[in-house]
Design an enzyme around this catalytic site. Structure first.
Site, PDB file in Angstrom:
ATOM      1  N   GLU A 173      -4.249  -3.192  -5.936  1.00  0.00           N
ATOM      2  CA  GLU A 173      -2.986  -3.735  -6.465  1.00  0.00           C
ATOM      3  C   GLU A 173      -2.776  -5.158  -5.954  1.00  0.00           C
ATOM      4  O   GLU A 173      -2.406  -6.064  -6.707  1.00  0.00           O
ATOM      5  CB  GLU A 173      -1.823  -2.835  -6.027  1.00  0.00           C
ATOM      6  CG  GLU A 173      -0.476  -3.334  -6.520  1.00  0.00           C
ATOM      7  CD  GLU A 173       0.700  -2.574  -5.907  1.00  0.00           C
ATOM      8  OE1 GLU A 173       0.597  -1.347  -5.746  1.00  0.00           O
ATOM      9  OE2 GLU A 173       1.708  -3.224  -5.588  1.00  0.00           O
ATOM     10  N   SER A 229      -5.974   8.492   0.142  1.00  0.00           N
ATOM     11  CA  SER A 229      -4.792   7.927  -0.520  1.00  0.00           C
ATOM     12  C   SER A 229      -3.922   7.198   0.505  1.00  0.00           C
ATOM     13  O   SER A 229      -3.416   7.801   1.457  1.00  0.00           O
ATOM     14  CB  SER A 229      -4.008   9.060  -1.191  1.00  0.00           C
ATOM     15  OG  SER A 229      -2.661   8.697  -1.316  1.00  0.00           O
TER      16      SER A 229
HETATM   17  S1  SF4 Z   1       4.303   4.065  -6.407  1.00  0.00           S
HETATM   18 FE1  SF4 Z   1       4.032   4.722  -8.499  1.00  0.00          FE
HETATM   19  S2  SF4 Z   1       5.922   4.144  -9.566  1.00  0.00           S
HETATM   20 FE2  SF4 Z   1       5.822   3.034  -7.655  1.00  0.00          FE
HETATM   21  S3  SF4 Z   1       4.848   1.133  -8.201  1.00  0.00           S
HETATM   22 FE3  SF4 Z   1       3.219   2.428  -7.486  1.00  0.00          FE
HETATM   23  S4  SF4 Z   1       2.462   3.391  -9.334  1.00  0.00           S
HETATM   24 FE4  SF4 Z   1       4.442   2.506  -9.838  1.00  0.00          FE
END
Ligand code: SF4
Length: 577
Positions: free
Chosen positions: A125, A217
């Protein structure tokens, strides 16, 4: 062992959305499907996706045919361009909350700002977010790293969505000390922060905590850190097999939470396993009650009895004197239909409710025999009520069978699957509620005089809406398993939010029909009492929507309560009036 389940446990919105996108593509069966990187960090889910023909690739080089899905973490614009050039169909499942961080970075760096991203520089991310920066971007993971940053132009702070809230706060404090004009955007996702807050709230209320999720995770591991910081003894497990039973047997109440990439079926399996551990102060009676209620629910006897009780209410509502005959037929019919469901199950129950699936597998012969006995008993009893009643009951039973059979001769696998009623989107809840109304309201009145037709119609509509709400709620409980096996249920077709709204509208329709019947004099005063079960069902829908209760055995039992309440009220009405 008492288990307190965290309301926030399980798939977050972004992961659920990504899963739905991948599974709906897989169920269409149009060419190969790839995901760019593992969709989620959960081995069991990845195995399931592999079995559905979804392949994980780290790089798209060499691929030119099929679809490639961008997972919830998102990717950089550069990588997106490269994907498009491959000729693959690109499907974007980036979480909208991640898209917001990407847009913030793009917008502010375009205006000359410098991004400080709080997160893990190696996380997909963060790598994607950095790609949106028009200038240099700085990724920091600890407060001390702020001092090693160079002098920055118009600095602003964003966070990886799954960051620890406390770490973010500490880093932001240092940023504002060093760069007083820095603008801070708290982009930590609510799903993450509320999950962490819930773990903290367990402190002092539970003896221990189980965190379910993949060992790789990040967000699951962070939940363990939060538990440790809060002083809660915790164990991280991937599946129920990893539970340290001896460790938890010393406890009385155990909290249960799960990472954002953990599916419901795995959480349920762990919950059941924990519930099965004999806690410190548990006694024989409590265990016996739990086993008995499990048997009644798993075998569908509780649900079928609910239909019988609803039939009692329908009789009072249509001005009949209630007796045992039609409720027994209703019980037999609904039981037989549930057995049919077991036969038609494409494997969804193994994902939705592994314990129930195991129970059914262990007792299949017994359940089928009981189903066959129910069909015979229902038909024999209806035979003694008259020819019309028998013919109607036989037609109902036959229609239950037709529901799962191909309607026209098939010319291949694809054609066959399209010609079954059960494959029509949303048909399951509709068929279930129509069947319930037919057997509880129409069948007992089949030989009645024409002047009661309006009352029968009004009662039928009111109970149809009530039964539809219950069936729809169960469809929502089963959504993950249905998605995996490709069943087109109502929530899959129109979405969960719309389904919840539809169920509320149906219950409103039920209350309005009862009131209209009462005001026009077509329905007796009992119609007023029947608004109580409708309100109870409304509360069940609300309990799901607001996460007061988590889908599971307890919720299923609670959802049966409105039918039981209607039967109880019918008996009271019959005794009093
Ligand atoms: S935790 Fe889930 S809902 Fe929150 S930003 Fe990440 S993917 Fe999106």
């Amino acid at each position: 062992m008492r288990v307190k389940l965290a309301k926030s446990a399980g798939f977050c919105m972004g992961v659920r959305r990504a899963m739905e996108i991948v599974l709906s593509q897989a169920n269409k069966g149009k060419g190969p499907i790839f995901t760019l990187g593992p969709l989620i960090h959960n081995k069991q889910v990845m195995d399931m996706l592999r079995s559905k023909g979804v392949t994980t690739v780290e790089e798209p080089s060499g691929l030119s045919h099929g679809s490639i899905i961008i997972r919830a973490h998102g990717i950089s614009p550069e990588k997106r361009r490269a994907l498009k050039e491959t000729g693959l169909r690109v499907i974007d499942a980036t979480c909208p909350k991640v898209v917001r961080v990407q847009s913030l970075v793009q917008f502010h760096t375009k205006k000359g700002g410098t991004a400080i991203i709080v997160g893990d520089p190696k996380h997909a991310e963060v790598i994607g977010i950095v790609g949106y920066s028009r200038g240099p971007a700085y990724v920091v993971g600890t407060p001390d790293e702020i001092y090693s940053l160079p002098q920055l132009q118009k600095p602003f702070v964003v966070a990886q969505t799954t960051q620890n809230k406390e770490t973010f706060r500490r880093i932001v404090r240092k940023v504002t000390e060093r760069f007083p004009d820095a603008v801070v955007f708290d982009t930590i996702c609510d799903a993450t922060s509320s999950r962490q807050a819930e773990v903290r709230s367990f402190s002092g209320n539970v003896d221990g905590l189980v965190v379910v999720g993949g060992y790789h995770s990040g967000n699951t591991r962070r939940l363990m850190e939060v538990a440790r910081d809060a002083g809660i003894p915790a164990q991280h497990v991937e599946t129920e097999k990893d539970l340290d039973r001896k460790y938890f047997a010393e406890m009385e109440v155990v909290g249960l939470t799960a990472g954002a990439s953990t599916p419901n079926w795995m959480i349920r399996s762990v919950a059941r396993e924990l519930e099965g551990i004999k806690g410190k102060r548990e006694n024989f009676t409590w265990n016996a009650i739990r086993k008995a209620s499990r048997f009644l629910l798993f075998s569908n006897l509780l649900i079928s009895a609910g239909a019988g009780l609803l039939c009692l209410a329908a009789e009072v509502l249509t001005d009949n004197r209630p007796n045992w005959i039609f409720p027994t037929i209703a019980f037999c019919y609904i039981y037989a239909m549930h057995v049919l469901n077991i036969l038609l199950d494409k494997g969804a129950s193994a994902y939705n409710d592994p314990q129930r699936a195991a129970f059914i597998a262990d007792h299949k012969a017994f359940l089928l025999a009981l189903g066959g006995f129910s069909v015979a008993a229902g038909l024999i009893i209806s035979f003694f009520q008259g020819v019309n009643t028998f013919v109607f009951a036989a037609a109902l039973t036959a229609s239950g069978l037709v529901y799962g059979l191909p309607l026209l001769p098939s010319f291949g696998k694809a054609a066959r699957s399209r010609l079954r009623i059960k494959d029509i989107p949303g048909s399951r809840s509709l068929a279930e509620s129509l069947g319930t109304v037919a057997v509880t309201t129409l069948l007992p009145n089949i030989d009645r005089k024409a002047d009661s037709l309006t009352a029968i119609a009004l009662a039928g509509f009111a109970l149809f809406f009530l039964a539809f709400a219950k069936a729809g709620l169960f469809e929502i409980f089963r959504v993950q398993g249905d998605l995996i096996v490709g069943t087109e249920s109502l929530p899959i077709s129109i979405g969960e939010k719309r389904t919840v709204t539809l169920l509320k509208v149906a219950l409103l329709g039920s209350a309005c029909t009862l009131s209209a019947g009462l005001l026009t004099g077509f329905l007796p005063r009992f119609a007023l009492a029947m608004t109580a079960p409708v309100a109870a069902m409304f509360l069940c829908v609300l309990a799901y929507e607001r996460r007061w209760l988590y889908p599971g055995l307890t919720f299923e039992a609670v959802s049966e309560f409105p039918f039981y309440l209607s039967g109880f009220l019918a008996v009271v009405a019959a005794v009093l009036f």
